[in-house]
Design an enzyme around this catalytic site. Structure first.
Site, PDB file in Angstrom:
ATOM      1  N   ASP A 150      23.019 -14.389 -19.992  1.00 41.53           N
ATOM      2  CA  ASP A 150      23.577 -12.885 -20.103  1.00 41.53           C
ATOM      3  C   ASP A 150      25.020 -12.895 -20.565  1.00 41.53           C
ATOM      4  OD1 ASP A 150      24.644 -13.631 -17.617  1.00 41.53           O
ATOM      5  OD2 ASP A 150      22.992 -12.632 -16.520  1.00 41.53           O
ATOM      6  N   TYR A 183      22.130 -11.490  -7.585  1.00 36.07           N
ATOM      7  CA  TYR A 183      22.668 -12.284  -6.684  1.00 36.07           C
ATOM      8  C   TYR A 183      23.033 -11.955  -5.466  1.00 36.07           C
ATOM      9  CZ  TYR A 183      23.426 -15.428 -10.843  1.00 36.07           C
ATOM     10  OH  TYR A 183      23.273 -16.471 -11.846  1.00 36.07           O
TER      11      TYR A 183
END
Length: 521
Positions: free
Chosen positions: A92, A254
Site C-alpha cells: 500500500d 497494526y
C-alpha cells in the site's frame, strides 16, 4: 482490504509426530540438493527496500521504475512538520510508524550481528537501507517533545503513521500518483503510545551501532534520540490502541494486541547494548518481571518482542558479564525448545513441507524473524559452553543453524511448490504480488496520472506485474504448503518490510556459513 494481523491472543502448540518429523529427518531433508546462491538472495533482499522508499529518491536509486512520492508528508500537521521519507510498509502507500521502526531495528540488528559476512558493497547498501528509515524516524522526533504518529499540533506528540489507511486501501494507485488524504496521526502525553516510542528507541539505538565507525556524529545523534524516545515511552505509559481515535486509524492493520510492556524492555535492552550504560541494565533487572519478560510465546515480530528481547538480553549472561540475567537465558531456551521437534515442550506448527507456520496470514514474517533468532542465539552459544536445555535433551548451536537453514532453503525454493518466494530469485517465483507500484505501469513508462479507481483493472488483471519488485518476499503459502500466486490474496501474495528486514541478517550469515556444522562465526 489489506489486514495484516499478527495473532497474539493465543499460542498454537501442536506437537510434531516423531515418525513424521524427527530431528534427523527434519534437518537432513533437502541436504543433497544444490546449494542456494545466498549472496544473490542477500543482494536482492536489500534491493527490495529501494522499491519501498517514500520521498525524493536519490540519484543512486537502483529500482529505477519508482519515482518521487509523498514529498509533502507531514504538511497536514502544519507547515513546519516534515515527514518526507521512510518506507511504505507493504503493498500500500501508507507509512505506519510501528512496523517501520521494527523494520529499522531488524535491519540494524542484521548488520550489527552478521554484517561481517556481507560483501562490502552489500553492507553499504544495507546500511543505506537502515539510514533511509532512521532519517525518517529522526524527523518524527525533530520537534521539542515530539515523536510524530498522527495529525496534531499539541505538545508531546509522537507519529503513529502517515496516510489514511482506509482511504488508501480503497484505491489501487501508484505512490507517485497519490491523491488520498495524507493524515498524520500522533501520540502525546495525554494519548500515549509507549509501544511506538519504545520501538523507535530500539531502532535508533541499534542503528547507532551500524554507523559508529563510519559516521560517529550520526551515530551519536541516533543514540541521543533513542534516549529521548525511551524517556517518552517510559514516562507516558500506555498503548495507542487504547485511544479511540488512534485505534480507528491504526486498527485493524497494526493494532497493538500484545501491549506496550515488551517494547519498554526491548528499547531498554537496545540502549544497554548500544551505550553500555548500566542504567538500562538496572531498568531491565528491576522491571523485567513487572513488564512480562517471562511471557513465552513461539513468535517474534512487529507486535511481540518477548522472544527477541530474551535472546538479546541473554547475550550478557552467556558471555559471563551479568550472571543475574540467567532468567532471560531460561526464557530464551524455552522459546527455542518450542521449535525443536524432539523436545518435550509444546511445539510450533510445521507444514507437511517443513515450514514454520502460524495462522493469520503473511506467514513468512514468522519464518524470517524466527530464523534470525535461531542464528543469533546460535552465535551467542557458540562462543561459550552453554547449550539449550529442553528437558531431557540438550541442543547445541549447530541444531539451531540447521533449523534456520531448512527454513530459508524452503523460502528460496526447497518446498512442495518448487518455487522461490522471493521475487527475482530462482527460475520460478511469484509474478502477481499484491503491490500497487509493482502491478501498475511505472511512472517512467506511463507518466500520465492513473487515478484512484483507474488502477482497478490492473489489480484484477491475471497478467504478471509489469515492475518486478526484486527481492520482495511474499507472505507465502498456507498450512498446506499451497501457493496460488493470486494478487487479490494479500495474506499470501503481499510483501512487507518486516518480512525482509530479518532475512537480510539470515542471508548474510549463510553467505559466510553456507554449511552449518563447518561454520566460522
Amino acid at each position: 482490504l489489506c489486514v495484516r494481523v499478527l495473532l497474539v491472543s493465543f499460542v498454537v502448540a501442536h506437537a510434531l509426530a516423531p515418525s513424521a518429523c524427527s530431528a534427523t529427518s527434519f534437518f537432513a531433508a533437502g541436504a543433497s540438493r544444490p546449494r542456494h546462491d545466498y549472496r544473490d538472495a542477500l543482494s536482492k533482499s536489500i534491493l527490495f527496500f529501494e522499491g519501498q522508499r517514500s520521498g525524493r529518491l536519490p540519484p543512486e536509486q537502483r529500482a529505477s521504475w519508482r519515482g518521487d512520492s509523498g514529498v509533502s508528508d507531514g504538511a497536514a500537521a502544519g507547515e513546519e512538520v516534515d515527514l518526507e521519507g521512510g518506507y511504505y510498509d507493504a503493498g500500500d502507500n501508507v507509512k505506519f510508524g510501528f512496523p517501520m521502526a521494527f523494520t529499522a531495528t531488524m535491519l540494524a540488528w542484521s548488520v550489527v550481528e552478521f554484517g561481517e559476512h556481507m560483501p562490502p558493497g552489500e553492507r553499504r547498501h544495507a546500511a543505506g537501507a537502515v539510514r533511509w528509515a532512521t532519517d525518517y524516524l529522526l524527523k518524527t522526533l525533530a520537534h521539542p517533545g515530539v515523536i510524530f504518529m498522527q495529525a496534531s499540533r499539541s505538545p508531546r506528540i509522537a507519529p503513529l503513521h502517515v496516510g489514511d489507511p482506509w482511504k488508501d486501501h480503497e484505491c489501487w494507485e501508484r505512490p507517485e500518483d497519490m491523491d488520498t488524504v495524507r493524515t498524520v496521526y500522533n501520540v502525546s502525553a495525554a494519548r500515549p503510545g509507549s509501544e511506538v516510542a519504545g520501538e523507535t528507541a530500539a531502532a535508533l539505538a541499534a542503528a547507532s551501532m551500524v554507523f559508529r565507525d563510519d559516521d560517529p556524529e550520526y551515530a551519536e545523534t541516533l543514540l541521543a534520540s533513542a534516549r529521548s524516545a525511551f524517556e517518552f515511552a517510559d514516562t507516558y505509559k500506555g498503548a495507542y490502541s487504547d485511544d479511540t481515535d488512534l485505534r480507528a486509524g491504526g486498527c485493524p492493520f497494526y493494532c497493538d494486541f500484545n501491549g506496550y510492556q515488551d517494547e519498554l524492555l526491548w528499547g531498554a535492552a537496545w540502549l544497554r547494548r548500544a551505550s553500555k550504560d548500566d542504567t538500562f541494565l538496572q531498568y531491565i533487572q528491576n522491571n523485567g518481571k513487572t513488564l512480562g519478560a517471562e511471557d513465552n510465546t513461539n513468535e517474534f515480530g512487529w507486535d511481540n518482542k518477548h522472544a527477541g528481547l530474551n535472546v538479546l538480553v541473554s547475550k550478557e549472561f552467556i558471555e559471563g558479564e551479568a550472571l543475574f540475567l540467567q532468567s532471560f537465558k531460561d526464557y530464551a531456551d524455552s522459546f527455542i525448545c518450542t521449535l525443536i521437534p524432539e523436545s518435550s515442550s509444546p511445539h510450533i506448527t510445521y507444514t507437511p513441507g517443513g515450514m514454520i507456520y502460524r495462522p493469520g496470514g503473511s506467514n513468512m514474517q514468522h519464518v524470517t524473524a524466527i530464523s534470525f533468532l535461531l542464528l543469533t542465539y546460535a552465535k551467542y552459544l557458540s562462543k561459550s559452553s552453554h547449550t539449550v536445555n529442553c528437558g531431557d535433551i540438550s541442543v547445541g548451536p549447530e541444531t539451531l543453524q540447521l533449523l534456520a537453514k531448512k527454513q530459508i532453503d524452503y523460502l528460496l525454493g526447497d518446498n512442495p511448490m518448487k518455487m522461490s518466494y522471493m521475487v527475482g530469485y530462482g527460475d520460478r517465483y511469484p509474478q502477481r504480488i499484491h503491490h500497487r507500484a509493482s502491478s501498475l505501469p511505472s511512472i517512467r513508462d506511463h507518466p500520465e496520472l492513473i487515478a484512484c479507481k483507474e488502477g482497478t483493472p490492473y489489480f484484477k488483471s491475471s497478467g504478471s506485474n509489469p515492475n518486478p519488485l526484486i527481492g520482495a518476499v511474499v507472505g507465502g503459502p498456507g498450512e498446506d504448503d499451497a501457493y496460488e500466486d493470486d494478487r487479490a490474496d494479500f495474506r499470501k501474495s503481499e510483501p512487507t518490510t518486516y518480512i525482509n528486514a530479518p532475512l537480510v541478517g539470515v542471508l548474510a550469515y549463510f553467505v559466510g556459513n553456507p554449511d552449518p556444522g563447518n561454520s566460522r562465526h
